[in-house]
Design an enzyme around this catalytic site. Structure first.
Site, PDB file in Angstrom:
ATOM      1  N   LYS A 166      28.373  19.461 -22.265  1.00  0.00           N
ATOM      2  CA  LYS A 166      27.497  20.624 -22.138  1.00  0.00           C
ATOM      3  C   LYS A 166      26.707  20.546 -20.833  1.00  0.00           C
ATOM      4  O   LYS A 166      25.840  19.700 -20.674  1.00  0.00           O
ATOM      5  CB  LYS A 166      26.504  20.697 -23.309  1.00  0.00           C
ATOM      6  CG  LYS A 166      25.750  22.033 -23.302  1.00  0.00           C
ATOM      7  CD  LYS A 166      24.442  21.992 -24.044  1.00  0.00           C
ATOM      8  CE  LYS A 166      23.248  21.662 -23.188  1.00  0.00           C
ATOM      9  NZ  LYS A 166      22.936  22.640 -22.129  1.00  0.00           N
TER      10      LYS A 166
ATOM     11  N   GLY B 239      18.819  13.386 -18.540  1.00  0.00           N
ATOM     12  CA  GLY B 239      17.799  14.442 -18.545  1.00  0.00           C
ATOM     13  C   GLY B 239      16.420  13.850 -18.712  1.00  0.00           C
ATOM     14  O   GLY B 239      16.181  12.700 -18.329  1.00  0.00           O
TER      15      GLY B 239
ATOM     16  N   GLU C 106      20.152   8.344 -19.672  1.00  0.00           N
ATOM     17  CA  GLU C 106      19.683   8.234 -18.278  1.00  0.00           C
ATOM     18  C   GLU C 106      18.530   9.203 -18.142  1.00  0.00           C
ATOM     19  O   GLU C 106      18.739  10.415 -18.110  1.00  0.00           O
ATOM     20  CB  GLU C 106      20.791   8.644 -17.301  1.00  0.00           C
ATOM     21  CG  GLU C 106      22.048   7.821 -17.370  1.00  0.00           C
ATOM     22  CD  GLU C 106      21.947   6.514 -16.623  1.00  0.00           C
ATOM     23  OE1 GLU C 106      20.824   6.153 -16.189  1.00  0.00           O
ATOM     24  OE2 GLU C 106      22.973   5.844 -16.486  1.00  0.00           O
TER      25      GLU C 106
ATOM     26  N   CYS D 290      16.304  12.154 -10.092  1.00  0.00           N
ATOM     27  CA  CYS D 290      15.717  11.161 -10.991  1.00  0.00           C
ATOM     28  C   CYS D 290      15.267   9.934 -10.207  1.00  0.00           C
ATOM     29  O   CYS D 290      14.306   9.283 -10.570  1.00  0.00           O
ATOM     30  CB  CYS D 290      16.723  10.787 -12.064  1.00  0.00           C
ATOM     31  SG  CYS D 290      18.304  10.363 -11.381  1.00  0.00           S
TER      32      CYS D 290
ATOM     33  N   GLU E 262       6.530  12.527 -13.660  1.00  0.00           N
ATOM     34  CA  GLU E 262       7.658  12.932 -12.826  1.00  0.00           C
ATOM     35  C   GLU E 262       7.506  14.401 -12.464  1.00  0.00           C
ATOM     36  O   GLU E 262       7.483  15.259 -13.334  1.00  0.00           O
ATOM     37  CB  GLU E 262       8.965  12.722 -13.599  1.00  0.00           C
ATOM     38  CG  GLU E 262      10.161  13.060 -12.767  1.00  0.00           C
ATOM     39  CD  GLU E 262      11.462  12.754 -13.495  1.00  0.00           C
ATOM     40  OE1 GLU E 262      11.599  13.168 -14.660  1.00  0.00           O
ATOM     41  OE2 GLU E 262      12.338  12.132 -12.884  1.00  0.00           O
TER      42      GLU E 262
HETATM   43  P1  NAP Z   1      16.211  18.315 -19.827  1.00  0.00           P
HETATM   44  O1  NAP Z   1      15.378  19.479 -20.094  1.00  0.00           O
HETATM   45  O2  NAP Z   1      15.989  17.067 -20.565  1.00  0.00           O
HETATM   46  O3  NAP Z   1      17.713  18.806 -20.007  1.00  0.00           O
HETATM   47  C1  NAP Z   1      18.805  17.989 -19.821  1.00  0.00           C
HETATM   48  C2  NAP Z   1      19.946  18.507 -20.655  1.00  0.00           C
HETATM   49  O4  NAP Z   1      19.605  18.407 -22.033  1.00  0.00           O
HETATM   50  C3  NAP Z   1      20.264  19.966 -20.412  1.00  0.00           C
HETATM   51  O5  NAP Z   1      21.639  20.169 -20.516  1.00  0.00           O
HETATM   52  C4  NAP Z   1      19.524  20.633 -21.539  1.00  0.00           C
HETATM   53  O6  NAP Z   1      20.013  21.901 -21.862  1.00  0.00           O
HETATM   54  C5  NAP Z   1      19.764  19.654 -22.652  1.00  0.00           C
HETATM   55  N1  NAP Z   1      18.837  19.785 -23.789  1.00  0.00           N
HETATM   56  C6  NAP Z   1      17.589  20.298 -23.805  1.00  0.00           C
HETATM   57  N2  NAP Z   1      17.081  20.248 -25.061  1.00  0.00           N
HETATM   58  C7  NAP Z   1      18.029  19.701 -25.853  1.00  0.00           C
HETATM   59  C8  NAP Z   1      18.109  19.397 -27.243  1.00  0.00           C
HETATM   60  N3  NAP Z   1      17.104  19.653 -28.072  1.00  0.00           N
HETATM   61  N4  NAP Z   1      19.233  18.837 -27.715  1.00  0.00           N
HETATM   62  C9  NAP Z   1      20.259  18.569 -26.900  1.00  0.00           C
HETATM   63  N5  NAP Z   1      20.254  18.846 -25.588  1.00  0.00           N
HETATM   64  C10 NAP Z   1      19.151  19.400 -25.047  1.00  0.00           C
HETATM   65  O7  NAP Z   1      16.158  17.896 -18.314  1.00  0.00           O
HETATM   66  P2  NAP Z   1      16.323  18.838 -17.070  1.00  0.00           P
HETATM   67  O8  NAP Z   1      15.079  19.598 -16.925  1.00  0.00           O
HETATM   68  O9  NAP Z   1      17.556  19.602 -17.134  1.00  0.00           O
HETATM   69  O10 NAP Z   1      16.542  17.758 -15.917  1.00  0.00           O
HETATM   70  C11 NAP Z   1      15.510  17.076 -15.333  1.00  0.00           C
HETATM   71  C12 NAP Z   1      15.346  15.687 -15.946  1.00  0.00           C
HETATM   72  O11 NAP Z   1      16.550  14.943 -15.905  1.00  0.00           O
HETATM   73  C13 NAP Z   1      14.360  14.869 -15.186  1.00  0.00           C
HETATM   74  O12 NAP Z   1      13.470  14.230 -16.060  1.00  0.00           O
HETATM   75  C14 NAP Z   1      15.206  13.838 -14.459  1.00  0.00           C
HETATM   76  O13 NAP Z   1      14.591  12.674 -14.110  1.00  0.00           O
HETATM   77  C15 NAP Z   1      16.323  13.635 -15.389  1.00  0.00           C
HETATM   78  N6  NAP Z   1      17.500  13.114 -14.682  1.00  0.00           N
HETATM   79  C16 NAP Z   1      17.845  11.807 -14.866  1.00  0.00           C
HETATM   80  C17 NAP Z   1      18.927  11.264 -14.205  1.00  0.00           C
HETATM   81  C18 NAP Z   1      19.318   9.843 -14.422  1.00  0.00           C
HETATM   82  O14 NAP Z   1      20.448   9.506 -14.130  1.00  0.00           O
HETATM   83  N7  NAP Z   1      18.477   8.984 -14.937  1.00  0.00           N
HETATM   84  C19 NAP Z   1      19.682  12.073 -13.366  1.00  0.00           C
HETATM   85  C20 NAP Z   1      19.311  13.392 -13.183  1.00  0.00           C
HETATM   86  C21 NAP Z   1      18.214  13.901 -13.866  1.00  0.00           C
HETATM   87  P3  NAP Z   1      19.401  23.238 -21.187  1.00  0.00           P
HETATM   88  O15 NAP Z   1      18.741  22.862 -19.919  1.00  0.00           O
HETATM   89  O16 NAP Z   1      20.592  24.076 -21.017  1.00  0.00           O
HETATM   90  O17 NAP Z   1      18.432  23.814 -22.176  1.00  0.00           O
END
Ligand code: NAP
Ligand code: MG
Length: 506
Positions: A203, A256, A278, A312, A409
């Site tokens: 997804k 995420g 991650e 990240c 963050e």
């Molecule tokens: P996010 O809101 O946590 O979303 C990540 C993914 O999870 C998206 O596909 C999102 O879907 C999905 N999601 C949201 N709620 C969910 C639920 N209840 N159940 C299952 N899936 C769900 O993060 P983001 O805003 O997209 O990305 C930013 C974050 O990612 C930052 O905190 C960053 O540090 C982290 N990140 C970490 C790494 C690493 O490798 N450590 C790499 C890149 C990013 P939708 O967005 O479609 O709602």
């Protein structure tokens, strides 16, 4: 061309030239990939894909509900348990992964443009960084396919025995990825899963499905059997949550935020899924006075401002030793002030748009908080223009590690500069957040560099460089930045399970 002019400056963003249009004037990516077929959602629901550069809708994408997720998981299960995929050996899977890489390379310009259109990042970066690294990721894991093996193990049992382990795939892997590096995050998850013989339901983040849907087409062109990789588009609370809760998914790999990571772990507990996470970071980039200060400042700049800071591993806390502070700040602030935010599709642009309005407002909110809490806003801190979601590179100095902008963050172009006076203080500040994803250390003293690498609690430590990832190097977090490793040989652990076989030879 939509030109936007405000007191904060102007930015001219060209209207995107959309190839392959549907009759409604949108890009053709409206369907998702389930069981080898391009399908709409069972209930017909869609959501808008937006070009962040202008805020306009560029595609209507299928929004997967529970029924669609069920179909995708069932297809992945069938493909895993039997059929053409099951008949493929490791070398066959390696060839398939290599073919996908070749097709991506043949279509690199189109994929890079899609990535920029859907994410707002500079085309130069999509084309020169995201795509080449994604292509290499498939090639790296193509090399592993068929080379993941068990061991023969000697025992001290009172019998003649043969004991060995088999490394078997985990099964159906649910993969959930963020919007900051869409195609790269997809390849980091799909390639090792397939190298080890698993099947996938992935997804993408709701904001950024398009390049991954195109990748799905290329996978089919490469000869991927039906059901091996299914792409379900939709939002987290609906599509993502249904995937995590599904009893027939064996593993969830998630990249995420910390908050969603915790939610996923709780839900996954009900069906005892294996989970790798991650999560976010607040990574320290530590510059000792004996380092090459000018070079360190230049790299620190890209360490925080690359991808508009939406990384990240962003080096968002810059720790500078007091003795070198003045020299360092002159280069850092001087160069940050000269960085031009521009049209993402202009090949000369180095800084594009943030992903959406919500993220932009979040970032601007943090900037306000930084000022409110007494940090010194040295450079930037403003939105540029009124269309799209452009924010100037922002540098705060005189930051204290307990301030909000040093602890949370931001996921945007905001650097917080903190001063320290010795290695112990630097280590205490470096480790003084809940995160532990990455760190940089700059020094010409070999002993200090290695000592510091041991002191800092982070999954990756860069010495005299920053933000260099490689498909062969394990990547992941300490502390609240998650667990499990992606990339490298280490990632194979997350996509295999060990079976012990004991044979009585008496
Ligand atoms: P996010 O809101 O946590 O979303 C990540 C993914 O999870 C998206 O596909 C999102 O879907 C999905 N999601 C949201 N709620 C969910 C639920 N209840 N159940 C299952 N899936 C769900 O993060 P983001 O805003 O997209 O990305 C930013 C974050 O990612 C930052 O905190 C960053 O540090 C982290 N990140 C970490 C790494 C690493 O490798 N450590 C790499 C890149 C990013 P939708 O967005 O479609 O709602
Ligand atoms: Mg989100």
């Amino acid at each position: 061309m939509s030109e936007t002019a405000t007191s904060n400056g102007t930015i001219a963003v060209a209207k995107p030239q959309l190839n392959q249009l549907n009759s409604d004037g949108h890009l053709r990516y409206g369907k998702m990939l389930i069981d080898g077929e391009w399908v709409e959602a069972a209930d017909g629901k869609t959501f808008d894909a937006i070009y962040p550069g202008t805020g306009e809708t560029i595609a209507k994408v299928a929004s997967a509900g529970k029924e669609d997720v069920d179909r995708a998981v069932a297809a992945a299960r069938r493909a895993f348990e039997g059929g053409d995929y099951k008949k493929m050996n490791g070398a066959d899977r390696g060839k398939l992964l290599w073919k996908i890489a070749d097709l991506m390379e043949q279509n690199i310009d189109e994929l890079a443009e899609l990535e920029t259109l859907n994410n707002g990042k500079p085309l130069l970066e999509s084309r020169r960084v995201d795509l080449p690294q994604s292509i290499n990721c498939f090639r790296y894991f193509a090399g592993w396919a068929g080379k993941v093996s068990g061991q023969t193990i000697e025992t001290d049992m009172n019998m003649r025995a043969l004991a060995y382990t088999l490394r078997e795939p985990v099964g159906v892997c649910g993969q959930i990825i963020p919007w900051n590096f869409p195609i790269q995050m997809a390849t980091w998850k799909i390639a090792p899963a397939l190298a080890c013989g698993n099947t996938v339901v992935i997804k993408p983040a709701e904001q950024t499905s398009l390049s991954i849907l195109r990748l799905g087409e290329l996978m089919q062109e490469a000869g991927m059997p039906a059901g091996v990789v299914n792409i379900i588009t939709g939002d987290g609370p609906t599509t993502g949550a249904a995937l995590v809760a599904h009893p027939d998914v064996d593993k969830i790999a998630f990249t995420g935020s910390v908050e969603v990571g915790k939610l996923i772990m709780r839900t996954a507990a009900d069906s005892l899924k294996k989970v790798t996470l991650e999560l976010g970071g607040k990574s320290p980039n530590i510059i000792f006075a004996d380092a090459n200060i000018e070079f360190a400042a230049k790299v620190a700049l890209s360490g925080i401002f690359f991808n508009q800071g939406q990384m990240c591993t962003a080096g968002s806390r810059i720790l500078i030793e007091e003795a070198a502070r003045e020299e360092f700040m002159e280069v850092l602030a001087g160069r940050a002030a000269k960085m031009v935010v521009g049209d993402p599709l202009d090949p000369k642009t180095r800084m594009g748009s943030l992903i959406n309005e919500e993220q932009m407002n979040r970032v601007l909110g943090y900037i306000q908080k930084g000022t409110d809490e007494g940090a010194n806003l040295l450079v930037g801190g403003e939105r540029v223009g009124e269309n799209g979601y452009f924010v100037t590179p922002t540098v705060f100095d005189r930051v204290k590690n307990e301030m909000t902008i040093a602890q949370e963050e931001i996921f945007g172009p905001v650097a917080s500069v903190i001063t320290f006076s010795d290695i112990e203080e630097a280590a205490a500040i470096a480790n003084g957040t809940r995160f532990g994803l990455a760190a940089g250390v700059w020094t010409n003293d070999l002993k200090k560099a290695h000592l510091f690498a041991q002191k800092v609690k982070a999954g990756t430590v860069w010495v005299n460089t920053y933000n260099m990832t490689d498909n062969a190097l394990p990547f992941g977090g300490y502390k609240d930045s998650g667990f499990g490793r992606e990339l490298g040989q280490a990632s194979l652990d997350a996509y295999t399970q060990i079976k012990t076989v004991l044979v009585d030879l008496n």
